[in-house]
Write a protein that holds these residues in place. Structure first.
Motif: not given
Length: 218
Positions: A117-141
């Motif tokens: 999440k910190e890496v995503g924020i450092a790359l400039g992701m907003n909360s929505r992008q963080l949710r769809w590009q980081v959290e959901i893919p990692m939680a998917m299994p």
């Protein structure tokens, strides 16, 4: 004895094959509809619950309560309010599917490492992008694992929904029991087992693909 039953099963498919496939499609339809509705309810709640530990505890406790209620009891409770048929069966199957979906989605979102999440924020992701590009893919299994558990339970329990006129392969089982005809019972029971096995294998392959992709990406 085995030869007689086998001949009876062959004769059933020769004479009532079209009716059989109609029941299979009914069973698949009610199972998938129930699963989709349960996912729409449980997955957002799981994401929300993962953000707040107290709410997660409440959701988990509520899910455990739902799991101990017998499905037949739920079906009979629905009859005075909604009657019999498709709708009460779907409602009961949705209730049955919510616990594994909810618990696994809470676990999946909770297991996402803060580092990503910190890496995503450092790359400039907003909360929505963080949710769809980081959290959901990692939680998917974990989510797929919940879907697998829910779908297997739905497919097995949908046979009882035939008791209130919702159709599906359970119709064969109850007809066979009523007529003391083991052919119907065997065809219905084995078909439900095969559907459950197919769903388990398919979603196992999906989970393996997700885990492999996750390892490659991270």
């Amino acid at each position: 004895m085995g030869g007689i039953i086998l001949n009876s099963i062959i004769h059933y498919f020769q004479t009532d094959g079209s009716q059989y496939w109609k029941l299979v499609l009914q069973h698949i339809e009610i199972s998938l509809v129930s699963l989709i509705i349960a996912m729409v309810i449980a997955l957002p709640l799981g994401y929300f619950g993962s953000k707040f530990k107290a709410i997660a505890a409440v959701f988990s406790g509520f899910s455990q309560v739902l799991r101990i209620i017998p499905i037949l009891a739920l079906l009979f409770l629905m009859i005075p309010f909604i009657g019999t048929g498709y709708l009460p069966a779907v409602i009961v199957l949705v209730i049955l599917a919510i616990p594994p979906l909810l618990i696994n989605s809470i676990l999946g979102f909770s297991e996402v490492s803060p580092i990503y999440k910190e890496v995503g924020i450092a790359l400039g992701m907003n909360s929505r992008q963080l949710r769809w590009q980081v959290e959901i893919p990692m939680a998917m299994p974990y989510i797929v694992n919940g879907i697998q558990l829910a779908l297997v339970e739905i497919i097995a329990s949908a046979s009882l929904a035939a008791y209130i006129g919702a159709g599906g392969l359970g119709t064969l089982i109850f007809t066979g029991l009523g007529l003391y005809n083991m052919t119907y019972v065997i065809v219905g029971g084995v078909s439900i087992a095969i559907l459950s096995l197919i769903s388990m294998i398919t979603l196992d392959l999906v989970k393996r693909g997700l885990l492999k992709n996750e390892r490659n990406n991270y």
